[in-house]
Design a protein around this motif. Structure first.
Motif, PDB file in Angstrom:
ATOM      1  N   ILE A  30       0.786  -1.179  -0.077  1.00 40.53           N
ATOM      2  CA  ILE A  30       0.000   0.124   0.130  1.00 40.53           C
ATOM      3  C   ILE A  30       1.063   1.435   0.138  1.00 40.53           C
ATOM      4  O   ILE A  30       1.706   1.305   0.822  1.00 40.53           O
ATOM      5  N   ASN A  31       0.541   1.887  -0.985  1.00 31.45           N
ATOM      6  CA  ASN A  31       1.455   3.343  -1.149  1.00 31.45           C
ATOM      7  C   ASN A  31       0.942   4.380  -0.568  1.00 31.45           C
ATOM      8  O   ASN A  31      -0.413   4.697  -0.728  1.00 31.45           O
ATOM      9  N   VAL A  32       1.721   5.420   0.098  1.00 28.94           N
ATOM     10  CA  VAL A  32       0.870   6.823   0.464  1.00 28.94           C
ATOM     11  C   VAL A  32       0.715   7.646  -0.958  1.00 28.94           C
ATOM     12  O   VAL A  32       1.517   7.537  -1.832  1.00 28.94           O
ATOM     13  N   GLN A  33      -0.297   8.255  -0.690  1.00 35.15           N
ATOM     14  CA  GLN A  33      -0.634   9.314  -1.833  1.00 35.15           C
ATOM     15  C   GLN A  33       0.533  10.067  -2.374  1.00 35.15           C
ATOM     16  O   GLN A  33       1.249  10.838  -1.290  1.00 35.15           O
ATOM     17  N   ASN A  34       0.828  10.174  -3.408  1.00 32.23           N
ATOM     18  CA  ASN A  34       2.032  10.993  -3.926  1.00 32.23           C
ATOM     19  C   ASN A  34       3.169  10.358  -3.473  1.00 32.23           C
ATOM     20  O   ASN A  34       4.281  11.424  -3.508  1.00 32.23           O
ATOM     21  N   ARG A  35       3.439   9.356  -3.071  1.00 29.22           N
ATOM     22  CA  ARG A  35       4.676   8.868  -2.358  1.00 29.22           C
ATOM     23  C   ARG A  35       5.323   9.719  -1.362  1.00 29.22           C
ATOM     24  O   ARG A  35       6.598   9.745  -1.281  1.00 29.22           O
ATOM     25  N   GLU A  36       4.526  10.332  -0.637  1.00 31.32           N
ATOM     26  CA  GLU A  36       5.094  11.248   0.386  1.00 31.32           C
ATOM     27  C   GLU A  36       5.763  10.440   1.593  1.00 31.32           C
ATOM     28  O   GLU A  36       5.196   9.433   2.236  1.00 31.32           O
ATOM     29  N   ASP A 130      -4.050  16.486  13.687  1.00 31.44           N
ATOM     30  CA  ASP A 130      -4.592  17.438  14.702  1.00 31.44           C
ATOM     31  C   ASP A 130      -4.021  17.793  16.119  1.00 31.44           C
ATOM     32  O   ASP A 130      -3.859  18.914  16.416  1.00 31.44           O
ATOM     33  N   ASN A 131      -3.519  16.647  16.660  1.00 29.15           N
ATOM     34  CA  ASN A 131      -3.046  16.583  17.906  1.00 29.15           C
ATOM     35  C   ASN A 131      -1.540  16.524  18.260  1.00 29.15           C
ATOM     36  O   ASN A 131      -1.244  16.690  19.399  1.00 29.15           O
ATOM     37  N   LYS A 132      -0.904  15.773  17.246  1.00 24.37           N
ATOM     38  CA  LYS A 132       0.503  15.802  17.526  1.00 24.37           C
ATOM     39  C   LYS A 132       1.437  16.371  16.314  1.00 24.37           C
ATOM     40  O   LYS A 132       2.696  16.042  16.243  1.00 24.37           O
ATOM     41  N   ASN A 133       1.066  17.354  15.606  1.00 21.15           N
ATOM     42  CA  ASN A 133       1.659  17.850  14.712  1.00 21.15           C
ATOM     43  C   ASN A 133       2.422  17.024  13.500  1.00 21.15           C
ATOM     44  O   ASN A 133       3.412  17.403  13.127  1.00 21.15           O
ATOM     45  N   TRP A 134       1.551  15.828  13.075  1.00 23.65           N
ATOM     46  CA  TRP A 134       2.334  15.167  12.064  1.00 23.65           C
ATOM     47  C   TRP A 134       1.855  15.948  10.760  1.00 23.65           C
ATOM     48  O   TRP A 134       1.032  16.753  10.642  1.00 23.65           O
ATOM     49  N   THR A 135       2.884  15.656   9.643  1.00 25.49           N
ATOM     50  CA  THR A 135       2.762  16.162   8.470  1.00 25.49           C
ATOM     51  C   THR A 135       1.598  15.981   7.912  1.00 25.49           C
ATOM     52  O   THR A 135       0.783  14.805   7.665  1.00 25.49           O
ATOM     53  N   ARG A 136       0.595  17.093   7.205  1.00 22.42           N
ATOM     54  CA  ARG A 136      -0.500  17.002   6.637  1.00 22.42           C
ATOM     55  C   ARG A 136      -0.332  16.254   5.298  1.00 22.42           C
ATOM     56  O   ARG A 136       0.784  16.298   4.601  1.00 22.42           O
ATOM     57  N   PHE A 137      -1.381  15.671   4.769  1.00 21.48           N
ATOM     58  CA  PHE A 137      -1.223  14.862   3.618  1.00 21.48           C
ATOM     59  C   PHE A 137      -2.585  15.567   2.915  1.00 21.48           C
ATOM     60  O   PHE A 137      -3.560  15.977   3.386  1.00 21.48           O
ATOM     61  N   TYR A 138      -2.315  15.355   1.459  1.00 21.79           N
ATOM     62  CA  TYR A 138      -3.293  16.062   0.473  1.00 21.79           C
ATOM     63  C   TYR A 138      -4.473  15.228   0.182  1.00 21.79           C
ATOM     64  O   TYR A 138      -4.227  14.173  -0.498  1.00 21.79           O
ATOM     65  N   LYS A 139      -5.700  15.352   0.637  1.00 17.99           N
ATOM     66  CA  LYS A 139      -6.763  14.510   0.186  1.00 17.99           C
ATOM     67  C   LYS A 139      -6.917  13.149   0.662  1.00 17.99           C
ATOM     68  O   LYS A 139      -7.810  12.662   1.587  1.00 17.99           O
ATOM     69  N   ARG A 140      -5.817  12.178   0.357  1.00 16.05           N
ATOM     70  CA  ARG A 140      -6.076  10.990   0.840  1.00 16.05           C
ATOM     71  C   ARG A 140      -4.424  10.696   1.505  1.00 16.05           C
ATOM     72  O   ARG A 140      -3.619  11.036   0.895  1.00 16.05           O
ATOM     73  N   LEU A 141      -4.600   9.416   2.342  1.00 21.12           N
ATOM     74  CA  LEU A 141      -3.532   9.227   2.998  1.00 21.12           C
ATOM     75  C   LEU A 141      -2.833   8.287   1.942  1.00 21.12           C
ATOM     76  O   LEU A 141      -1.635   8.013   1.667  1.00 21.12           O
ATOM     77  N   TRP A 142      -3.584   7.160   1.735  1.00 23.47           N
ATOM     78  CA  TRP A 142      -3.218   5.991   0.738  1.00 23.47           C
ATOM     79  C   TRP A 142      -3.548   6.198  -0.512  1.00 23.47           C
ATOM     80  O   TRP A 142      -4.906   6.850  -0.978  1.00 23.47           O
TER      81      TRP A 142
END
Length: 142
Positions: A30-36, A130-142
């Motif tokens: 399973i790949n992260v969207q846009n390979r981030e 929202d709670n731990k300052n993780w990097t945002r993703f665009y539209k979909r995680l996967w």
């Protein structure tokens, strides 16, 4: 990069007419969207998970609690994707088949299991944003 049907010819690698609820071992990537790179980094040839990567592995292992027909084999979280082997058990499937003949619930397919994993990890990742300052993703995680 935006999807362009003239350039991007994505085709399914699933076998036509194959029943993915039947017993067997299935290799999943399973790949992260846009390979981030959201789950950690490679340091000295070793995968160093960040908190998001640890959450991914935790949710993978939690599949055992959600699906009684699943066994998990080896897996590897990478910075921008995940590999794992899911074993769908024959004993459970035989019992479920006899139950299905009575018209109750259908056997969970590989797609059901992977879909649940993707949905739950996306939800948990959003909480991390929202709670731990993780990097945002665009539209979909996967």
């Amino acid at each position: 990069m935006k999807f362009d049907p003239q350039k991007h010819h994505r085709r399914s690698i699933r076998l036509k007419d194959y029943d993915y609820s039947q017993a067997g071992a299935y290799y999943v990537t399973i790949n992260v969207q846009n390979r981030e790179c959201l789950f950690g980094k490679i340091v000295n040839y070793e995968m160093e998970l960040n908190d998001a990567g640890k959450m991914i592995e935790g949710q993978w292992n939690a599949l055992l609690e959600r699906f009684s027909n699943v066994e998990l084999d080896v897996y590897q979280t990478m910075p921008n994707h995940f590999h794992g082997i899911i074993v769908v058990g024959a004993a459970f499937m035989a019992a479920l088949d006899s139950e299905n003949k009575a018209g109750t619930r259908p056997a969970p397919t590989l797609g059901d299991i992977v879909g649940a994993f993707k949905s739950i990890t996306t939800h948990e990742y959003i909480l991390g944003v929202d709670n731990k300052n993780w990097t945002r993703f665009y539209k979909r995680l996967w």
